[in-house]
Motif scaffolding. Structure first.
Motif, short mmCIF file in Angstrom:
data_model
loop_
_atom_site.label_atom_id
_atom_site.label_comp_id
_atom_site.label_asym_id
_atom_site.label_seq_id
_atom_site.Cartn_x
_atom_site.Cartn_y
_atom_site.Cartn_z
N TRP A 148 -6.85 16.04 12.06
CA TRP A 148 -5.63 15.84 11.55
C TRP A 148 -5.28 14.54 11.85
O TRP A 148 -4.45 13.93 11.21
N PHE A 151 -6.59 11.73 9.84
CA PHE A 151 -5.80 11.74 8.46
C PHE A 151 -4.24 11.28 8.63
O PHE A 151 -4.00 10.17 7.67
N ILE A 152 -3.60 11.63 9.51
CA ILE A 152 -2.21 11.17 9.76
C ILE A 152 -2.37 9.30 9.73
O ILE A 152 -1.64 8.65 9.30
N LEU A 154 -4.77 7.49 9.25
CA LEU A 154 -5.09 6.79 7.68
C LEU A 154 -3.88 6.92 6.60
O LEU A 154 -3.60 5.97 6.01
N ALA A 155 -3.14 8.10 6.70
CA ALA A 155 -2.18 7.95 5.75
C ALA A 155 -0.98 7.16 6.13
O ALA A 155 -0.43 6.46 5.13
#
Lengths: 336, 291
Positions: A148, A151-152, A154-155
């Motif tokens: 997670w 993901f954060i 990268l986002a």
């Protein structure tokens, strides 16, 4: 000392072989069928095809014969062929290892360079704001799911702010530096190619921060606890009574003693990063051992899984050995 | 003695520091316990908390941002993210607690028997635990889960295989300390059976550190299960599970809400168990100078 190392090495080799036996037995006593996993529905419905496939990979031999085939090939330095990639497992591992080594080392250095000083300051200034910040950072680091966090990161930094490069080791249009070590940072320096160096470094930032997060928490925690433990020892009182500066007491008297548990945990954490960065590598499309492990496991590619097992076991055993040797360097009493 | 007196004086002089110390002692563990209780309640009363069902597909409403109708937005199939989050608490809590409890009971028994039997039994059992411990848990669990096939039960089995050795190790080291204590000799003299001495005398006396490890470890187990689900090995699709929800949203950087909220849910529950575990450790072992 040499005798100590030799006996440890002997035990290590036995353990590594036992480890492959364990994986071999697990892999062969569970219901999954590698032939079905590999061939797909159409081919698997053809009995001749199935039989040929099983014969080719020796899947129809008895269990023990297959394990001895594995051992015999191993003695010749051959880990067998990967069923999924149709290439020698050893080549696959050689191919994927540098990416993982590069990422794990940068991530580990990052967590050690921040974690050890943070832990020391937190212990020396116990209950100060530094202590609380360190506690908060380490708890968040330990509690965040890696996949997670990746993901954060990268986002935010790639998707929203666009200040970090996307997944992968290099830009899609960039060429890899000439292969010497397989580590892009070092190879690009050898080639004198600074653009590639910068590109490779930029691509390492996000995944290594993600990898470092959990390890950072661990290292900070251990350092702090260990320093606090040492601060109340008699030799610290003596040093203080001698009138040494606080700085000297911490750096020369407390830290060397406090580092022993940190080295143990840090070493194991590094071994973990070298062999277990499955999540981070999957999300960042990092062509390393973690992703290879995941794909081999999903495809029930037994030769590949056995090869990885061996590499993992050997990595752990070597790191454990290095930890033990570093004890001897940190604490001369160990050898006696 | 002088230290206690000093601490007392400081506490009287500065009531604020007493308050702070009480917060240290009860505050964070309290917050941790509150988070866990909250999630347990959410898991139990899940159907009452939301007007939607977790598997309800409505493609016309796909990928809607958070709104009054869908507080946390909708996913690729138009399912309500909050609803799936609420129902997902069930499987996460269940697997986390079951894995750790079963592993703890089994590991403690194995470690206990090894330490109590000594000799060859102990040697063999401890080499087996060493063998399992020399793999990174995620890789071994991955291999086993992949071989067993997808499904929550299989994933739990895979995790159990990896999970018990650390409890066996801890139990053994605790019990080695206990077995030379006088009360054990007394029990032997009275003529109690080894099983009774182990179960009724030795294990209860060495249970403190085990409880600490159990509490801290539930969070760990929840993260690992979510991780395996994220890789596609945990639950079978439409089942709502936090790890697989993050996985479904991982390509959707624009629609950040799909992956962000389930991750926050994991983070919060794991923080809860870590806060509480630290508190339990301080409580059971006042000497420990950890956080």
């Amino acid at each position: 000392m040499p005798r100590y190392i030799v006996s440890r090495l002997g035990l290590a080799v036995v353990m590594a072989l036992l480890a492959t036996l364990v994986i071999f037995l697990i892999a062969n006593t569970v219901p999954g069928d590698p032939a079905l996993a590999q061939l797909g529905d159409l081919a698997a419905s053809n009995p001749d095809f199935l039989k040929a496939f099983r014969a080719k990979w020796a899947l129809d031999e008895p269990l023990w014969t297959r394990y001895f085939i594995f051992l015999k090939e191993l003695a010749h330095g051959d880990l067998g062929m990967s069923i999924a990639s149709q290439r020698p497992v050893l080549d696959d591992i050689k191919n994927y290892a540098p990416a993982t080594i590069e990422l794990a080392t940068v991530g580990f250095l990052l967590s050690a360079v921040i974690g050890v000083p943070l832990g020391v300051i937190a212990a020396v200034r116990r209950d100060s704001w530094v202590d609380h910040v360190a506690r908060f950072v380490s708890l968040i680091g330990v509690s965040s799911p890696t996949f997670w966090l990746a993901f954060i990161m990268l986002a935010i930094f790639y998707g929203e702010l666009q200040i970090a490069p996307g997944p992968g080791r290099l830009d899609p249009i960039a060429f890899a530096p000439p292969n010497v070590t397989g580590l892009f940072l070092i190879d690009s320096i050898f080639a004198g190619d600074w653009n590639t160096f910068r590109d490779a470094l930029a691509h390492l930032v996000l995944p290594s921060i993600v990898l470092a997060a959990a390890t950072l928490g661990l290292i900070t925690r251990t350092t702090r606890a260990s320093v606090l433990e040492c601060m109340h020892q008699d030799y610290v009182r003596v040093a203080r009574a001698k009138g040494l500066s606080e700085r000297k007491i911490v750096m020369r008297h407390i830290l060397p003693n406090a580092l022993i548990p940190v080295v143990t945990l840090g070493g194991l954490a590094y071994a973990n990063l070298l062999t277990g960065a499955v999540m981070t590598e999957t999300i960042f499309s990092w062509p390393g051992l973690g992703r290879y492990t995941f794909r081999s496991a999903a495809a029930l590619d037994f030769p590949a899984i056995m090869g990885i097992t061996l590499v993992v076991a050997v990595t752990y055993l070597i790191i454990n050995l290095l930890i033990d040797i570093s004890y001897a360097l940190l604490d001369p009493r160990v050898i006696r | 003695m002088s230290v206690t007196a000093q601490a007392g004086v400081i506490a009287v002089d500065k009531p604020k520091s007493l308050w702070r110390r009480n917060f240290r002692r009860y505050g964070l563990p309290g917050i941790g316990a509150a988070i866990i209780v909250l999630w347990v309640l959410v898991a139990i009363f899940a159907p009452l908390l939301t007007p939607y069902t977790p598997e309800l597909v409505d493609v016309t409403k796909r990928l809607q941002p958070p709104s009054q109708l869908h507080w946390l937005g909708t996913d690729m199939l138009g399912r309500d993210v909050l609803t799936r989050l609420i129902f997902g608490a069930r499987i996460s809590l269940f697997t986390g607690i079951v894995v750790v409890l079963v592993a703890a009971v089994f590991g403690t028994l194995v470690g206990g028997i090894a330490a109590y039997a000594r000799g060859k039994t102990e040697e063999v059992v401890m080499r087996i635990t060493d063998l399992v411990l020399c793999f990174p848990p995620i890789i071994l669990a991955l291999a086993i889960a992949a071989a067993l096939g997808i499904g929550a039960t299989n994933t739990i089995i895979a995790m159990l295989v990896v999970w018990w050795p650390k409890f066996a190790r801890l139990a053994r080291s605790m019990i080695i300390v206990q077995r030379s204590q006088e009360y054990v000799e007394a029990a032997v003299v009275v003529g109690y059976s080894p099983a009774r001495i182990l179960l009724r005398h030795i294990i209860p006396n060495s249970v403190g550190p085990l409880i600490v490890l159990v509490t801290l470890d539930v969070g760990n187990a929840i993260i690992t299960f979510a991780g395996l689900s994220f890789l596609g090995l945990g639950v079978v699709p439409p089942t709502p599970e936090w790890g697989s929800m993050v996985s479904e949203g991982r390509e959707l950087i624009e629609q950040w809400w799909v992956a962000t909220f389930p991750g926050l849910a994991i983070l919060s529950i794991v923080l809860g168990f870590n806060f509480m575990g630290d508190g339990v450790r301080d409580w059971l072992d006042p000497k420990s100078r950890r956080w």
